[in-house]
Design a protein around this motif. Structure first.
Motif, PDB file in Angstrom:
ATOM      1  N   MET A   1       0.841  -1.177   0.000  1.00 10.23           N
ATOM      2  CA  MET A   1       0.000   0.000   0.000  1.00 10.23           C
ATOM      3  C   MET A   1       0.891   1.248   0.000  1.00 10.23           C
ATOM      4  O   MET A   1       1.780   1.373   0.821  1.00 10.23           O
ATOM      5  CB  MET A   1      -0.891  -0.028   1.222  1.00 10.23           C
ATOM      6  CG  MET A   1      -1.962   0.967   1.234  1.00 10.23           C
ATOM      7  SD  MET A   1      -2.981   0.649   2.685  1.00 10.23           S
ATOM      8  CE  MET A   1      -4.532   1.131   2.090  1.00 10.23           C
ATOM      9  N   GLN A   2       0.626   2.148  -0.923  1.00 10.37           N
ATOM     10  CA  GLN A   2       1.447   3.344  -1.068  1.00 10.37           C
ATOM     11  C   GLN A   2       0.957   4.439  -0.112  1.00 10.37           C
ATOM     12  O   GLN A   2      -0.240   4.718  -0.026  1.00 10.37           O
ATOM     13  CB  GLN A   2       1.365   3.857  -2.501  1.00 10.37           C
ATOM     14  CG  GLN A   2       2.292   4.988  -2.778  1.00 10.37           C
ATOM     15  CD  GLN A   2       2.289   5.367  -4.247  1.00 10.37           C
ATOM     16  OE1 GLN A   2       1.468   4.909  -5.009  1.00 10.37           O
ATOM     17  NE2 GLN A   2       3.219   6.211  -4.625  1.00 10.37           N
ATOM     18  N   PRO A   3       1.875   5.083   0.615  1.00  9.09           N
ATOM     19  CA  PRO A   3       1.478   6.157   1.522  1.00  9.09           C
ATOM     20  C   PRO A   3       1.033   7.395   0.737  1.00  9.09           C
ATOM     21  O   PRO A   3       1.566   7.684  -0.329  1.00  9.09           O
ATOM     22  CB  PRO A   3       2.744   6.438   2.325  1.00  9.09           C
ATOM     23  CG  PRO A   3       3.852   5.954   1.475  1.00  9.09           C
ATOM     24  CD  PRO A   3       3.304   4.823   0.659  1.00  9.09           C
ATOM     25  N   VAL A   4       0.037   8.090   1.282  1.00  7.44           N
ATOM     26  CA  VAL A   4      -0.490   9.295   0.644  1.00  7.44           C
ATOM     27  C   VAL A   4      -0.734  10.374   1.685  1.00  7.44           C
ATOM     28  O   VAL A   4      -0.840  10.093   2.876  1.00  7.44           O
ATOM     29  CB  VAL A   4      -1.818   9.025  -0.119  1.00  7.44           C
ATOM     30  CG1 VAL A   4      -1.617   8.048  -1.241  1.00  7.44           C
ATOM     31  CG2 VAL A   4      -2.907   8.569   0.810  1.00  7.44           C
ATOM     32  N   ILE A   5      -0.824  11.598   1.218  1.00  9.51           N
ATOM     33  CA  ILE A   5      -1.290  12.730   2.022  1.00  9.51           C
ATOM     34  C   ILE A   5      -2.559  13.216   1.364  1.00  9.51           C
ATOM     35  O   ILE A   5      -2.583  13.462   0.158  1.00  9.51           O
ATOM     36  CB  ILE A   5      -0.240  13.858   2.065  1.00  9.51           C
ATOM     37  CG1 ILE A   5       1.030  13.382   2.772  1.00  9.51           C
ATOM     38  CG2 ILE A   5      -0.814  15.091   2.758  1.00  9.51           C
ATOM     39  CD1 ILE A   5       2.156  14.386   2.744  1.00  9.51           C
TER      40      ILE A   5
END
Length: 73
Positions: free
Chosen positions: A1-5
């Motif tokens: 899972m790719q981290p996001v803001i």
């Protein structure tokens, strides 16, 4: 899972057909402030929020610090 803001920008609630223009301007300002930290293609969204996909979580604090200076966020 790719981290996001995730950035919420509810203050751009306007009457008429100018909301899209203001969101595009806000997106341009976000991209300008983030400059070389985040590729332009990593910033997506519209209608109430932007999503910044992070390639490197170590830059997240610097990204957040720069976003504090964008009017409308």
């Amino acid at each position: 899972m790719q981290p996001v803001i995730i950035i919420h920008h509810h203050e751009i609630v306007l009457k008429g057909n100018n909301r899209k223009w203001f969101e595009q301007q806000l997106m341009k300002n976000v991209r300008t402030v983030l400059g070389e930290l985040v590729p332009h293609s990593a910033i997506t969204g519209g209608y109430g929020r932007f999503v910044i996909q992070l390639q490197n979580e170590s830059k997240s604090e610097l990204i957040i610090e720069r976003l504090k200076y964008v009017f409308g966020l």
